[in-house]
Motif scaffolding. Structure first.
Motif, PDB file in Angstrom:
ATOM      1  N   THR A 159       0.821  -1.210   0.000  1.00 45.58           N
ATOM      2  CA  THR A 159       0.000   0.000   0.000  1.00 45.58           C
ATOM      3  C   THR A 159       0.850   1.253   0.000  1.00 45.58           C
ATOM      4  N   CYS A 190      -3.339  -0.315   6.675  1.00 41.12           N
ATOM      5  CA  CYS A 190      -3.440  -0.103   5.233  1.00 41.12           C
ATOM      6  C   CYS A 190      -4.480  -1.032   4.610  1.00 41.12           C
ATOM      7  N   TYR A 233      -5.443   0.506  -6.861  1.00 36.59           N
ATOM      8  CA  TYR A 233      -4.313  -0.353  -6.502  1.00 36.59           C
ATOM      9  C   TYR A 233      -3.237  -0.407  -7.571  1.00 36.59           C
ATOM     10  N   TRP A 292      -0.687   2.602  -3.644  1.00 36.41           N
ATOM     11  CA  TRP A 292      -2.110   2.876  -3.753  1.00 36.41           C
ATOM     12  C   TRP A 292      -2.370   4.383  -3.639  1.00 36.41           C
TER      13      TRP A 292
END
Length: 273
Positions: free
Chosen positions: A91, A114, A134, A158
């Motif tokens: 993340t 996350c 993502y 992300w």
């Protein structure tokens, strides 16, 4: 993984020997053992051992099916399941050494907090919902710019995106996302800033290359570095010349002393022959 007693507001957690009780966080605020982030107004804790967990970290499930990694189930781990004892979060890219969700087969890992980021956020910064993204949705080789801080967004991490408007935001720049994770933590909103007049305007926030301003800053930094290297080389040369001069004087002084020591003896020996 845990057993909660709602009546007594206690939790038996696999990470600690004693029951953890839902308490008001003591002052100074303790740090969560799972994620190393300061606890909010309330947390689960063992005050005797000074062991505390965020509510969201304490109540994490044993297994997680996450849309960012749909092929495999992520497993809760008290410590990273790797010889190094560390993991890198997909993340945020930050290294972790404590609790995580992990797919050991793929070396895919997430911090607990996350993994709990909301899929969609309604923000005062934008009129449409922002979707947690993502993977980089832009063409290969392009990068987005955060509309709140105007820094580039790492496509390997992300971020939140309104695809209709190409409005991007770092997760850390979006207070609504952080508040969803830690609702009792005071988080200051980040207001969007207007782009400077006359500056580069990346088309639709998809920057195909480093803009002129950043290139100028890079060239300036390189020029400053070269200047510093030149000054450093000059100083080193001066120091070397000074050291050589001192060494020469020292050798001359030593030779003179040696001459004064052996010359009288030599003369006396020569006279006696």
């Amino acid at each position: 993984m845990e057993s909660i007693n709602d009546a007594e507001k206690t939790l038996i957690h696999i990470s600690h020997l004693h029951p953890l009780k839902l308490v008001a966080s003591p002052e100074p605020r303790p740090v969560c053992h799972a994620c190393h982030i300061q606890c909010g107004v309330q947390c689960y804790g063992c005050t005797k051992c000074r062991y505390f967990l965020h509510i969201i970290c304490a109540t994490a499930k044993k297994d997680l099916n996450h849309p960012a990694h749909p092929d495999h189930t992520l497993t809760f781990e008290l410590t990273p399941p790797y010889p190094s004892g560390k993991f890198s979060c997909y993340t945020c890219g930050v290294e972790g050494t404590k609790f995580c969700f992990s797919c050991k087969e793929c070396n895919y890992n997430l911090h607990l907090d996350c993994s709990s980021l909301p899929h969609s956020v309604n923000s005062h910064s934008h009129s449409h919902p922002l979707i947690l993204t993502y993977k980089n949705p832009f063409p290969s080789g392009t990068t987005g710019i955060c509309d709140l801080c105007e820094n580039y967004v790492d496509p390997c991490k992300w971020f939140y995106l309104c695809r209709n408007c190409d409005f991007l935001s770092h997760i850390g720049c979006l207070p609504e996302a952080l508040e969803a994770l830690l609702p009792d933590m005071p988080i200051q909103p980040v207001m969007p800033r207007p782009r400077p007049q006359g500056g580069p305007q990346p088309p639709g926030n998809a920057a195909t290359a480093m803009d002129n301003l950043q290139m100028q800053q890079l060239l300036s930094a390189q020029a400053q570095m070269q200047s510093l290297m030149a000054v450093n080389a000059q100083l080193q040369a001066q120091q070397l010349m000074s050291a050589q001069a001192s060494m020469g004087q020292s050798l001359m002084f030593t030779n003179a002393n040696l001459h004064s020591m052996w010359r009288p003896n030599y003369d006396s020996i020569k006279d006696s022959i």
